[in-house]
Design an enzyme around this catalytic site. Structure first.
Site, PDB file in Angstrom:
ATOM      1  NE  ARG A   3      -1.024   2.748   9.326  1.00  0.00           N
ATOM      2  CZ  ARG A   3      -2.251   2.989   8.851  1.00  0.00           C
ATOM      3  NH1 ARG A   3      -2.623   4.214   8.551  1.00  0.00           N
ATOM      4  NH2 ARG A   3      -3.084   1.994   8.664  1.00  0.00           N
ATOM      5  CG  ASP A  42      -8.126   8.341   6.733  1.00  0.00           C
ATOM      6  OD1 ASP A  42      -8.246   7.838   7.870  1.00  0.00           O
ATOM      7  OD2 ASP A  42      -7.027   8.484   6.178  1.00  0.00           O
ATOM      8  CG  ASP A  84      -3.660  -6.170  10.771  1.00  0.00           C
ATOM      9  OD1 ASP A  84      -3.702  -6.137   9.529  1.00  0.00           O
ATOM     10  OD2 ASP A  84      -4.575  -6.644  11.456  1.00  0.00           O
ATOM     11  CB  SER A  85      -4.362  -0.266  11.322  1.00  0.00           C
ATOM     12  OG  SER A  85      -4.203  -0.080   9.927  1.00  0.00           O
ATOM     13  CG  ASN A 110      -1.884   1.127   1.281  1.00  0.00           C
ATOM     14  OD1 ASN A 110      -1.591   2.235   0.856  1.00  0.00           O
ATOM     15  ND2 ASN A 110      -3.059   0.852   1.824  1.00  0.00           N
TER      16      ASN A 110
END
Length: 208
Positions: free
Chosen positions: A192, A166, A68-69, A10
């Site tokens: 993050r 977001d 990882d979120s 990403n």
């Protein structure tokens, strides 16, 4: 410069992490990962972050950073949680947002929170420096830090910055969505940012 691979494909996340760690881990060059993606079958954010970091470290021989979120909605019992990136089954941000908004349609409680687990995995050959002392000879060094960001899920998208969820997340105490914040504003308070600022001393230690 000590090279550390960021275990993600990403590019938005790569750019975000480079900004976050630019001041907190001087002497470290963050490089993008171009290897195979492992199966993320962990049962927690930490487990999945470690799966990705271990895979990248083994593939490149370099220290690897991964995270990882995801977003968790109170009205959905914490879903989508660790399944955030694949919530709609397509790995497409817009599809994931559409499903979240549909699931929350009519919900009185729209409170939610972002979670992030940041993992650093260091192969023995890549160095053993750590803030709390050297690792044992031949030992793989692993460390995980966490961050959370609380707020509300909006009823529609607002803003065009950022990535993921977001556009539909308004931080607690704020008046704008996460996608309306500048990169610097977001990096000062996001989940993050909190996780990677906590792990930054371990990354910086690799450069001595």
């Amino acid at each position: 410069m000590t090279r550390v691979v960021i275990a993600t494909h990403n590019q938005g996340k790569v750019a975000e992490l480079r900004r976050i760690l630019a001041e907190t881990a001087p002497g470290v060059e963050l490089v993008a990962y171009d290897g195979p993606e492992p199966v993320e079958d962990g049962d927690s954010f930490a487990a999945n972050a470690l799966i990705k970091a271990r895979a990248a470290a083994r593939h490149t021989g370099l220290p690897a950073l991964a995270d990882d979120s995801g977003i968790s909605a109170a009205a959905l019992g914490g879903a989508p949680g660790i399944h955030s990136a694949r919530y709609a089954g397509t790995r497409d941000d817009d599809d994931n947002i559409d499903k979240l908004l549909a699931e929350l349609a009519g919900a009185d409680d729209r409170s939610a929170w972002f979670s992030c687990a940041a993992a650093l995995v260091v192969p023995p050959a890549a160095g053993t420096a750590r803030p709390d002392g050297p690792a044992s000879a031949g030992e793989w060094s692993e460390h995980v830090e966490y961050g959370e960001w609380h707020g509300t899920v909006l009823e529609a998208r607002v803003g065009s910055n950022g990535h993921g969820y977001d556009p539909v997340f308004r931080p607690e105490g704020g008046t704008r969505s996460s996608a309306e914040l500048t990169a610097d504003e977001k990096n000062a308070v996001s989940h993050r940012s909190r996780a990677f600022r906590a792990i930054a001393p371990y990354v910086a230690a690799l450069a001595g």
